[in-house]
Design an enzyme around this catalytic site. Sequence first.
Site, PDB file in Angstrom:
ATOM      1  N   LYS A   1       0.801  -1.201   0.000  1.00 43.44           N
ATOM      2  CA  LYS A   1       0.000   0.000   0.000  1.00 43.44           C
ATOM      3  C   LYS A   1       0.849   1.273   0.000  1.00 43.44           C
ATOM      4  O   LYS A   1       0.381   2.338  -0.315  1.00 43.44           O
ATOM      5  CB  LYS A   1      -0.887   0.027   1.282  1.00 43.44           C
ATOM      6  CG  LYS A   1      -1.915  -1.062   1.348  1.00 43.44           C
ATOM      7  CD  LYS A   1      -2.875  -0.824   2.535  1.00 43.44           C
ATOM      8  CE  LYS A   1      -2.347  -1.532   3.746  1.00 43.44           C
ATOM      9  NZ  LYS A   1      -3.326  -1.593   4.865  1.00 43.44           N
ATOM     10  N   GLY A   2       2.087   1.117   0.420  1.00 38.46           N
ATOM     11  CA  GLY A   2       2.924   2.291   0.665  1.00 38.46           C
ATOM     12  C   GLY A   2       3.142   3.189  -0.543  1.00 38.46           C
ATOM     13  O   GLY A   2       3.419   4.382  -0.391  1.00 38.46           O
TER      14      GLY A   2
ATOM     15  N   GLU B   1       7.405   1.389  -6.369  1.00 41.58           N
ATOM     16  CA  GLU B   1       7.572   1.067  -4.949  1.00 41.58           C
ATOM     17  C   GLU B   1       7.888   2.341  -4.165  1.00 41.58           C
ATOM     18  O   GLU B   1       8.521   3.251  -4.687  1.00 41.58           O
ATOM     19  CB  GLU B   1       8.767   0.119  -4.764  1.00 41.58           C
ATOM     20  CG  GLU B   1       8.413  -1.311  -4.494  1.00 41.58           C
ATOM     21  CD  GLU B   1       7.715  -1.563  -3.171  1.00 41.58           C
ATOM     22  OE1 GLU B   1       7.179  -0.628  -2.565  1.00 41.58           O
ATOM     23  OE2 GLU B   1       7.688  -2.730  -2.780  1.00 41.58           O
ATOM     24  N   ASP B   2       7.488   2.350  -2.915  1.00 40.85           N
ATOM     25  CA  ASP B   2       7.861   3.495  -2.080  1.00 40.85           C
ATOM     26  C   ASP B   2       9.293   3.351  -1.561  1.00 40.85           C
ATOM     27  O   ASP B   2      10.048   4.317  -1.532  1.00 40.85           O
ATOM     28  CB  ASP B   2       6.875   3.695  -0.921  1.00 40.85           C
ATOM     29  CG  ASP B   2       6.623   2.424  -0.127  1.00 40.85           C
ATOM     30  OD1 ASP B   2       7.024   1.335  -0.592  1.00 40.85           O
ATOM     31  OD2 ASP B   2       6.028   2.509   0.950  1.00 40.85           O
TER      32      ASP B   2
ATOM     33  N   ASP C   1      14.106  -1.956   0.853  1.00 41.49           N
ATOM     34  CA  ASP C   1      14.816  -2.137   2.119  1.00 41.49           C
ATOM     35  C   ASP C   1      15.737  -3.362   1.952  1.00 41.49           C
ATOM     36  O   ASP C   1      16.841  -3.243   1.418  1.00 41.49           O
ATOM     37  CB  ASP C   1      13.748  -2.333   3.198  1.00 41.49           C
ATOM     38  CG  ASP C   1      14.268  -2.189   4.603  1.00 41.49           C
ATOM     39  OD1 ASP C   1      15.458  -2.451   4.812  1.00 41.49           O
ATOM     40  OD2 ASP C   1      13.506  -1.816   5.500  1.00 41.49           O
TER      41      ASP C   1
ATOM     42  N   LYS D   1      17.261   1.968   0.764  1.00 42.36           N
ATOM     43  CA  LYS D   1      18.219   1.889   1.872  1.00 42.36           C
ATOM     44  C   LYS D   1      19.253   0.834   1.509  1.00 42.36           C
ATOM     45  O   LYS D   1      19.094  -0.345   1.860  1.00 42.36           O
ATOM     46  CB  LYS D   1      17.511   1.438   3.155  1.00 42.36           C
ATOM     47  CG  LYS D   1      16.667   2.473   3.840  1.00 42.36           C
ATOM     48  CD  LYS D   1      16.156   1.841   5.132  1.00 42.36           C
ATOM     49  CE  LYS D   1      15.141   2.696   5.829  1.00 42.36           C
ATOM     50  NZ  LYS D   1      14.548   1.986   6.987  1.00 42.36           N
TER      51      LYS D   1
ATOM     52  N   PHE E   1      14.179   4.887  10.380  1.00 40.54           N
ATOM     53  CA  PHE E   1      12.787   4.486  10.199  1.00 40.54           C
ATOM     54  C   PHE E   1      12.009   5.664   9.643  1.00 40.54           C
ATOM     55  O   PHE E   1      11.775   6.634  10.352  1.00 40.54           O
ATOM     56  CB  PHE E   1      12.191   4.018  11.533  1.00 40.54           C
ATOM     57  CG  PHE E   1      11.049   3.064  11.351  1.00 40.54           C
ATOM     58  CD1 PHE E   1       9.956   3.402  10.559  1.00 40.54           C
ATOM     59  CD2 PHE E   1      11.076   1.818  11.946  1.00 40.54           C
ATOM     60  CE1 PHE E   1       8.914   2.525  10.369  1.00 40.54           C
ATOM     61  CE2 PHE E   1      10.032   0.925  11.773  1.00 40.54           C
ATOM     62  CZ  PHE E   1       8.948   1.282  10.980  1.00 40.54           C
ATOM     63  N   VAL E   2      11.647   5.581   8.376  1.00 42.11           N
ATOM     64  CA  VAL E   2      10.965   6.714   7.746  1.00 42.11           C
ATOM     65  C   VAL E   2       9.477   6.434   7.573  1.00 42.11           C
ATOM     66  O   VAL E   2       9.066   5.314   7.272  1.00 42.11           O
ATOM     67  CB  VAL E   2      11.592   7.083   6.376  1.00 42.11           C
ATOM     68  CG1 VAL E   2      12.923   7.771   6.572  1.00 42.11           C
ATOM     69  CG2 VAL E   2      11.739   5.868   5.465  1.00 42.11           C
TER      70      VAL E   2
ATOM     71  N   ASP F   1       4.362   3.748   6.340  1.00 39.55           N
ATOM     72  CA  ASP F   1       3.734   3.619   7.654  1.00 39.55           C
ATOM     73  C   ASP F   1       4.663   3.057   8.716  1.00 39.55           C
ATOM     74  O   ASP F   1       5.708   2.459   8.415  1.00 39.55           O
ATOM     75  CB  ASP F   1       2.529   2.675   7.558  1.00 39.55           C
ATOM     76  CG  ASP F   1       2.953   1.197   7.461  1.00 39.55           C
ATOM     77  OD1 ASP F   1       3.808   0.877   6.606  1.00 39.55           O
ATOM     78  OD2 ASP F   1       2.440   0.381   8.251  1.00 39.55           O
TER      79      ASP F   1
ATOM     80  N   ARG G   1       0.816   7.249   7.341  1.00 43.12           N
ATOM     81  CA  ARG G   1       0.831   7.241   5.873  1.00 43.12           C
ATOM     82  C   ARG G   1       0.357   8.576   5.297  1.00 43.12           C
ATOM     83  O   ARG G   1       0.719   8.948   4.184  1.00 43.12           O
ATOM     84  CB  ARG G   1      -0.095   6.137   5.338  1.00 43.12           C
ATOM     85  CG  ARG G   1       0.367   4.717   5.602  1.00 43.12           C
ATOM     86  CD  ARG G   1      -0.432   3.758   4.730  1.00 43.12           C
ATOM     87  NE  ARG G   1      -0.378   2.373   5.163  1.00 43.12           N
ATOM     88  CZ  ARG G   1       0.562   1.501   4.810  1.00 43.12           C
ATOM     89  NH1 ARG G   1       1.551   1.883   4.047  1.00 43.12           N
ATOM     90  NH2 ARG G   1       0.531   0.248   5.230  1.00 43.12           N
TER      91      ARG G   1
HETATM   92  C1  PRP Z   1       7.208  -2.189   2.477  1.00 43.45           C
HETATM   93  C2  PRP Z   1       7.508  -1.380   1.213  1.00 43.45           C
HETATM   94  C3  PRP Z   1       8.028  -2.421   0.282  1.00 43.45           C
HETATM   95  C4  PRP Z   1       8.743  -3.381   1.198  1.00 43.45           C
HETATM   96  C5  PRP Z   1      10.202  -3.098   1.173  1.00 43.45           C
HETATM   97  O1  PRP Z   1       5.961  -2.753   2.341  1.00 43.45           O
HETATM   98  O2  PRP Z   1       6.347  -0.757   0.717  1.00 43.45           O
HETATM   99  O3  PRP Z   1       7.001  -3.078  -0.405  1.00 43.45           O
HETATM  100  O4  PRP Z   1       8.222  -3.170   2.516  1.00 43.45           O
HETATM  101  O5  PRP Z   1      10.896  -3.984   2.014  1.00 43.45           O
HETATM  102  P1  PRP Z   1      11.926  -5.070   1.498  1.00 43.45           P
HETATM  103  O6  PRP Z   1      12.819  -4.425   0.461  1.00 43.45           O
HETATM  104  O7  PRP Z   1      12.670  -5.412   2.756  1.00 43.45           O
HETATM  105  O8  PRP Z   1      11.162  -6.225   0.956  1.00 43.45           O
HETATM  106  P2  PRP Z   1       5.134  -3.384   3.532  1.00 43.45           P
HETATM  107  O9  PRP Z   1       5.256  -4.869   3.469  1.00 43.45           O
HETATM  108  O10 PRP Z   1       5.498  -2.716   4.827  1.00 43.45           O
HETATM  109  O11 PRP Z   1       3.648  -3.045   3.120  1.00 43.45           O
HETATM  110  P3  PRP Z   1       2.943  -1.623   2.855  1.00 43.45           P
HETATM  111  O12 PRP Z   1       3.470  -1.108   1.535  1.00 43.45           O
HETATM  112  O13 PRP Z   1       1.497  -1.976   2.782  1.00 43.45           O
HETATM  113  O14 PRP Z   1       3.267  -0.692   3.993  1.00 43.45           O
END
Ligand code: PRP
Length: 182
Positions: free
Chosen positions: A43-44, A99-100, A103, A131, A152-153, A159, A165
């Site tokens: 969702k991000g 993607e937002d 990580d 990151k 932690f952003v 979120d 969000r």
């Molecule tokens: C977050 C973000 C990416 C993912 C990145 O999503 O939006 O999809 O984590 O992390 P990674 O590189 O370690 O895989 P999250 O699962 O928190 O869901 P959200 O987008 O609904 O907040």
Amino acid sequence: MNKDDIKYVLFSEGEIAQIVERLAERINADYGGEEIIVGVVLKGSLTFSADLIRKLDMPIRLDFIQASSYGSGSKSSGKVKIKKDLENDIKDKHLLLVEDIIDSGNTLAGLKAMLKDREPASVKICALLSKPSRRETEIEAEYIGAEIPDEFVVGYGLDYDEKYRNLPYIGVLQPRVYGGGE
Ligand code: PRP
């Protein structure tokens, strides 16, 4: 939501707009007017993609995909499954995943591998933030808005525990909010 929960603003609304503008310019130049499917990774990425698509000048089909990690706990287990799939058939189409944040890289690496099996003409990745210090899986992302340190952003779609969000900027969360040390 408490304003004191934010340690400092990492990117203001104006700075985010500039980053999005620069990304869109590069994407527009690369695809040369060809139609693409924009796959928003929920969702991000909702906020980022809403701004980004309005700067794209080629025909687009907007689609959504949601991934979730296998296993328990907050730490990614390295494997992903598709919780909500794209509606479009991507065979022979150009797919741009939005993607937002990248990580560990596990989400996008997993998604990209699964989607490539569907024989799209191409799959590229556009991530607002990355990151690099957290990477567990190498992932090639063609468009990265900004590389950030391991903080932690939240905000602009990102979120913590589903909160923050709706902040219009990207801020660094106070460690006390998530039980971290100062
Ligand atoms: C977050 C973000 C990416 C993912 C990145 O999503 O939006 O999809 O984590 O992390 P990674 O590189 O370690 O895989 P999250 O699962 O928190 O869901 P959200 O987008 O609904 O907040």
